[in-house]
Design a protein around this motif. Sequence first.
Motif: not given
Length: 180
Positions: A45, A85, A89
Amino acid sequence: MQERDTTELLLLARRGDTAAWHEIVRRYARLVWAVPRSHRLDPQDAADVCQATWLALAENLARIRRPERLGAWLVTTTRREALTVLRLRGREVPLDAWEAADTAPTPEEEALARDAGLWRAYATLTDRCREILRLAAFAPELSFSQVAEAVGIPVNSLGATRGRCLAVLRRRLAGSGVAR
């Protein structure tokens, strides 16, 4: 390249100088990498965040107004990417790789089944209805008078005839379970 300041490097990079771009990346790569890792993103990531940050810089080279503040711009951009992110997530639901396969039809299979059912119902219509609906679907640029002439009916009865044809098609689709 090392003796050049950030302003000069940005100007050269804007003009397509790859050596200047590589020098910018070399100078700031550790900083850009540190931001997503400080947000405890895993290496994959973090790499995605870094890539998105460098892409954002490439897309915005001409918009950087204060080149001497490039480090701050990169930190802010990287932090925003990392937070995006992290937010996304939280929405992901991991699948168990050993879970039994879902036997329900996929959306593609459902669409193909509806399509096949539509064509079966269409084939049961009269020749006139099929021709009217075919022209409406595949030659929308034709005027009412052109469609009426092609089908051989008066212009003033085309709308009602088309409506009846569509109603018959809907009933047949509903009867076959294709339409909901």
